[in-house]
Write a protein that holds these residues in place. Structure first.
Motif, PDB file in Angstrom:
ATOM      1  N   ARG A 107       0.819  -1.217   0.000  1.00  0.00           N
ATOM      2  CA  ARG A 107       0.000   0.000   0.000  1.00  0.00           C
ATOM      3  C   ARG A 107       0.849   1.262   0.000  1.00  0.00           C
ATOM      4  NH1 ARG A 107      -5.735  -1.491   0.952  1.00  0.00           N
ATOM      5  NH2 ARG A 107      -6.045   0.626   1.638  1.00  0.00           N
ATOM      6  N   GLU A 108       2.083   1.170   0.453  1.00  0.00           N
ATOM      7  CA  GLU A 108       2.948   2.354   0.385  1.00  0.00           C
ATOM      8  C   GLU A 108       3.215   2.732  -1.063  1.00  0.00           C
ATOM      9  OE1 GLU A 108       6.441   1.811   2.817  1.00  0.00           O
ATOM     10  OE2 GLU A 108       5.320   2.388   4.619  1.00  0.00           O
ATOM     11  N   VAL A 109       3.485   1.751  -1.906  1.00  0.00           N
ATOM     12  CA  VAL A 109       3.715   2.036  -3.327  1.00  0.00           C
ATOM     13  C   VAL A 109       2.452   2.630  -3.934  1.00  0.00           C
ATOM     14  CG1 VAL A 109       4.153   0.997  -5.596  1.00  0.00           C
ATOM     15  CG2 VAL A 109       5.546   0.324  -3.626  1.00  0.00           C
ATOM     16  N   LEU A 110       1.319   2.015  -3.652  1.00  0.00           N
ATOM     17  CA  LEU A 110       0.050   2.499  -4.181  1.00  0.00           C
ATOM     18  C   LEU A 110      -0.215   3.940  -3.752  1.00  0.00           C
ATOM     19  CD1 LEU A 110      -2.765   2.131  -5.486  1.00  0.00           C
ATOM     20  CD2 LEU A 110      -3.528   1.207  -3.293  1.00  0.00           C
ATOM     21  N   ARG A 111      -0.121   4.204  -2.466  1.00  0.00           N
ATOM     22  CA  ARG A 111      -0.397   5.563  -1.973  1.00  0.00           C
ATOM     23  C   ARG A 111       0.633   6.556  -2.472  1.00  0.00           C
ATOM     24  NH1 ARG A 111      -1.799   3.581   3.957  1.00  0.00           N
ATOM     25  NH2 ARG A 111       0.439   3.380   3.863  1.00  0.00           N
ATOM     26  N   PHE A 112       1.889   6.131  -2.564  1.00  0.00           N
ATOM     27  CA  PHE A 112       2.912   7.039  -3.085  1.00  0.00           C
ATOM     28  C   PHE A 112       2.566   7.450  -4.514  1.00  0.00           C
ATOM     29  CE2 PHE A 112       6.643   7.907  -5.616  1.00  0.00           C
ATOM     30  CZ  PHE A 112       7.192   8.962  -4.906  1.00  0.00           C
ATOM     31  N   LEU A 113       2.184   6.486  -5.346  1.00  0.00           N
ATOM     32  CA  LEU A 113       1.834   6.805  -6.729  1.00  0.00           C
ATOM     33  C   LEU A 113       0.657   7.768  -6.794  1.00  0.00           C
ATOM     34  CD1 LEU A 113       2.242   3.265  -8.309  1.00  0.00           C
ATOM     35  CD2 LEU A 113       3.653   5.294  -8.788  1.00  0.00           C
ATOM     36  N   MET A 114      -0.320   7.579  -5.938  1.00  0.00           N
ATOM     37  CA  MET A 114      -1.462   8.499  -5.907  1.00  0.00           C
ATOM     38  C   MET A 114      -1.027   9.900  -5.497  1.00  0.00           C
ATOM     39  SD  MET A 114      -4.433   6.082  -4.377  1.00  0.00           S
ATOM     40  CE  MET A 114      -5.552   5.305  -5.521  1.00  0.00           C
ATOM     41  N   HIS A 115      -0.176   9.991  -4.481  1.00  0.00           N
ATOM     42  CA  HIS A 115       0.331  11.301  -4.053  1.00  0.00           C
ATOM     43  C   HIS A 115       1.205  11.940  -5.129  1.00  0.00           C
ATOM     44  CE1 HIS A 115      -1.239  11.735  -0.025  1.00  0.00           C
ATOM     45  NE2 HIS A 115      -0.835  10.514   0.310  1.00  0.00           N
ATOM     46  N   ALA A 116       1.927  11.129  -5.861  1.00  0.00           N
ATOM     47  CA  ALA A 116       2.766  11.675  -6.940  1.00  0.00           C
ATOM     48  C   ALA A 116       1.897  12.367  -7.982  1.00  0.00           C
ATOM     49  CB  ALA A 116       3.604  10.568  -7.577  1.00  0.00           C
ATOM     50  N   ASN A 117       0.798  11.748  -8.352  1.00  0.00           N
ATOM     51  CA  ASN A 117      -0.119  12.383  -9.301  1.00  0.00           C
ATOM     52  C   ASN A 117      -0.640  13.706  -8.747  1.00  0.00           C
ATOM     53  OD1 ASN A 117       0.067  10.323 -11.228  1.00  0.00           O
ATOM     54  ND2 ASN A 117      -1.615   9.182 -10.328  1.00  0.00           N
ATOM     55  N   CYS A 118      -0.940  13.735  -7.453  1.00  0.00           N
ATOM     56  CA  CYS A 118      -1.491  14.941  -6.826  1.00  0.00           C
ATOM     57  C   CYS A 118      -0.464  16.073  -6.739  1.00  0.00           C
ATOM     58  CB  CYS A 118      -2.010  14.622  -5.430  1.00  0.00           C
ATOM     59  SG  CYS A 118      -3.466  13.546  -5.447  1.00  0.00           S
ATOM     60  N   ALA A 119       0.809  15.742  -6.697  1.00  0.00           N
ATOM     61  CA  ALA A 119       1.851  16.762  -6.567  1.00  0.00           C
ATOM     62  C   ALA A 119       2.459  17.153  -7.914  1.00  0.00           C
ATOM     63  CB  ALA A 119       2.953  16.255  -5.626  1.00  0.00           C
TER      64      ALA A 119
END
Length: 182
Positions: A107-119
């Motif tokens: 889930r860290e990879v998943l959430r990181f990717l989502m945050h990357a899109n947001c930033a």
């Protein structure tokens, strides 16, 4: 002249910082995470973190590159394990979906990717995220062969991200079953 092995130590330290950064950014995103939190998690001082990475944006961009490489190597390794090349696109699709699914179970990879899109509004971060997508499009194009198949791959992947992030397989509601395919 640097001490023998110092380059190797520095590379290992950079790797540890990137792993800590992915973990921290996955929890609170680019804007909510401090470099002090990342340095603490990596077991280094904040000034040393800034010796390795010029600023938080640069660190985040390098974390995107790190995760992109992880995605590429994971998918490529699963494809290689599937048998001698070339495999039919349908077989490659199943194998790649399985590889991606196992990767985002972290889930860290998943959430990181989502945050990357947001930033992505941050210039260095946006460039890194676009580069990451370009690398994934290149890889999936090689495996599946058509633009339409690549778009379907990304569409299905985004749905899988949402399903996992929201824990929809554990929700016994018609709308959740529709999205999760159960």
């Amino acid at each position: 002249m640097p001490a023998p092995g110092s380059r190797e130590k520095s590379d290992k330290r950079r790797q540890a910082v990137l792993e800590a950064a992915v973990s921290c950014f996955a929890r609170k995103g680019f804007y909510g995470t401090t470099t002090n939190e990342i340095a603490e998690r990596a077991g280094i001082s904040q000034p040393y973190l800034y010796r390795l990475f010029a600023n938080k944006q640069t660190l985040f961009a390098h974390a995107v590159f790190h995760v992109s490489e992880l995605m590429t190597t994971t998918i490529a390794a699963h494809i290689a394990e599937a048998g001698p090349a070339p495999q039919p696109p349908e077989s490659n699709l199943r194998t790649a979906r399985s590889a991606y699914g196992s990767l985002i179970q972290d889930r860290e990879v998943l959430r990181f990717l989502m945050h990357a899109n947001c930033a992505a509004d941050e210039p260095l971060v946006g460039d890194a995220v676009r580069w990451c997508y370009a690398k994934q499009v290149e890889l999936i194009s090689e495996l599946l062969g058509s633009d339409e198949a690549v778009r379907q791959w990304f569409g299905a992947g985004m749905l899988e991200n949402v399903t996992l992030a929201l824990g929809l397989t554990d929700i016994d509601e018609p709308w959740a079953r529709t999205l999760s395919g159960d």
